[in-house]
Write a protein that holds these residues in place. Sequence first.
Motif, PDB file in Angstrom:
ATOM      1  N   TYR A 137       0.852  -1.187   0.000  1.00  0.00           N
ATOM      2  CA  TYR A 137       0.000   0.000   0.000  1.00  0.00           C
ATOM      3  C   TYR A 137       0.891   1.241   0.000  1.00  0.00           C
ATOM      4  N   SER A 138       0.406   2.325  -0.566  1.00  0.00           N
ATOM      5  CA  SER A 138       1.151   3.590  -0.552  1.00  0.00           C
ATOM      6  C   SER A 138       0.924   4.287   0.792  1.00  0.00           C
ATOM      7  N   HIS A 139       1.765   5.277   1.083  1.00  0.00           N
ATOM      8  CA  HIS A 139       1.588   6.027   2.328  1.00  0.00           C
ATOM      9  C   HIS A 139       0.245   6.760   2.334  1.00  0.00           C
ATOM     10  N   ALA A 140      -0.194   7.221   1.174  1.00  0.00           N
ATOM     11  CA  ALA A 140      -1.494   7.896   1.097  1.00  0.00           C
ATOM     12  C   ALA A 140      -2.624   6.922   1.438  1.00  0.00           C
ATOM     13  N   GLU A 141      -2.551   5.704   0.914  1.00  0.00           N
ATOM     14  CA  GLU A 141      -3.575   4.697   1.208  1.00  0.00           C
ATOM     15  C   GLU A 141      -3.544   4.310   2.692  1.00  0.00           C
ATOM     16  N   ILE A 142      -2.345   4.159   3.232  1.00  0.00           N
ATOM     17  CA  ILE A 142      -2.203   3.805   4.651  1.00  0.00           C
ATOM     18  C   ILE A 142      -2.773   4.905   5.525  1.00  0.00           C
ATOM     19  N   ALA A 143      -2.448   6.140   5.179  1.00  0.00           N
ATOM     20  CA  ALA A 143      -2.943   7.274   5.955  1.00  0.00           C
ATOM     21  C   ALA A 143      -4.471   7.273   5.983  1.00  0.00           C
ATOM     22  N   GLU A 144      -5.076   6.998   4.851  1.00  0.00           N
ATOM     23  CA  GLU A 144      -6.539   6.958   4.793  1.00  0.00           C
ATOM     24  C   GLU A 144      -7.088   5.787   5.599  1.00  0.00           C
ATOM     25  N   MET A 145      -6.469   4.615   5.460  1.00  0.00           N
ATOM     26  CA  MET A 145      -6.953   3.422   6.148  1.00  0.00           C
ATOM     27  C   MET A 145      -6.877   3.555   7.666  1.00  0.00           C
ATOM     28  N   LEU A 146      -5.807   4.216   8.148  1.00  0.00           N
ATOM     29  CA  LEU A 146      -5.575   4.304   9.587  1.00  0.00           C
ATOM     30  C   LEU A 146      -5.969   5.657  10.176  1.00  0.00           C
ATOM     31  N   SER A 147      -6.506   6.533   9.344  1.00  0.00           N
ATOM     32  CA  SER A 147      -6.911   7.881   9.782  1.00  0.00           C
ATOM     33  C   SER A 147      -5.742   8.635  10.419  1.00  0.00           C
ATOM     34  N   ILE A 148      -4.621   8.618   9.716  1.00  0.00           N
ATOM     35  CA  ILE A 148      -3.432   9.365  10.134  1.00  0.00           C
ATOM     36  C   ILE A 148      -2.978  10.180   8.935  1.00  0.00           C
ATOM     37  N   ASN A 149      -1.968  11.043   9.126  1.00  0.00           N
ATOM     38  CA  ASN A 149      -1.479  11.771   7.959  1.00  0.00           C
ATOM     39  C   ASN A 149      -0.312  11.026   7.318  1.00  0.00           C
ATOM     40  N   ILE A 150       0.039  11.415   6.120  1.00  0.00           N
ATOM     41  CA  ILE A 150       1.069  10.727   5.354  1.00  0.00           C
ATOM     42  C   ILE A 150       2.413  10.796   6.078  1.00  0.00           C
ATOM     43  N   GLY A 151       2.722  11.935   6.680  1.00  0.00           N
ATOM     44  CA  GLY A 151       3.974  12.070   7.416  1.00  0.00           C
ATOM     45  C   GLY A 151       4.059  11.093   8.578  1.00  0.00           C
ATOM     46  N   THR A 152       2.961  10.869   9.239  1.00  0.00           N
ATOM     47  CA  THR A 152       2.935   9.900  10.346  1.00  0.00           C
ATOM     48  C   THR A 152       3.186   8.495   9.820  1.00  0.00           C
ATOM     49  N   SER A 153       2.590   8.176   8.676  1.00  0.00           N
ATOM     50  CA  SER A 153       2.815   6.862   8.073  1.00  0.00           C
ATOM     51  C   SER A 153       4.295   6.674   7.757  1.00  0.00           C
ATOM     52  N   LYS A 154       4.908   7.680   7.148  1.00  0.00           N
ATOM     53  CA  LYS A 154       6.332   7.591   6.802  1.00  0.00           C
ATOM     54  C   LYS A 154       7.198   7.484   8.053  1.00  0.00           C
ATOM     55  N   SER A 155       6.867   8.260   9.057  1.00  0.00           N
ATOM     56  CA  SER A 155       7.623   8.233  10.310  1.00  0.00           C
ATOM     57  C   SER A 155       7.508   6.870  10.984  1.00  0.00           C
ATOM     58  N   ASN A 156       6.301   6.324  11.021  1.00  0.00           N
ATOM     59  CA  ASN A 156       6.092   5.017  11.653  1.00  0.00           C
ATOM     60  C   ASN A 156       6.823   3.911  10.894  1.00  0.00           C
TER      61      ASN A 156
END
Length: 183
Positions: A137-156
């Motif tokens: 999944y892309s960071h944008a898709e992850i952010a949407e799935m987990l209700s977080i922002n893209i930067g948080t996805s990348k950081s995690n």
Amino acid sequence: MDLNQLINDCQKNDRKAQEQLYQLYASKLFAVCLKYSRNYIEAQDNLQDGFLLIFNKIEQFSFKGSFEGWLKRVMINHVLQQYRTQTFLSLVNENIPDDVEIEMDDDELSLDFLLKIIQELPDRYRLVFNLYVMDDYSHAEIAEMLSINIGTSKSNLSRARIILKEKIEHYKNNENKTFPSAR
């Protein structure tokens, strides 16, 4: 029995068809649950609950696209739903390099070891790592799935990679080849 007929019968709440569907896909979906769960027992619970959800939603399957892909998406979303209401998905302010490389010799690391250290990751890191690395999944898709922002996805993701790299290095450097402790 043909797969389309099996799906049709499941849509009619046929218990024998549901049992056949479970037997056909349980092992593949259990592997999905193992990736996203904290441990084996939680994965078993997620599998059972996920199949109940699949049987409740199977009438929504429209015979377009891959049925196995649809099952996997339902199962992943079910497991993620267990974490969505928790506050662990908050932004972590850390200076983390953008891309951490993990060097592995396949001969040295067992699949059980890799699964164990991934399951030991804190929830926020494990979910993002699996979605990004294992399920593409892309960071944008992850952010949407987990209700977080893209930067948080990348950081995690970066933090997960750092933790895994540390555990792998510890394992390789330890003469006894014991598992490193959970963080």
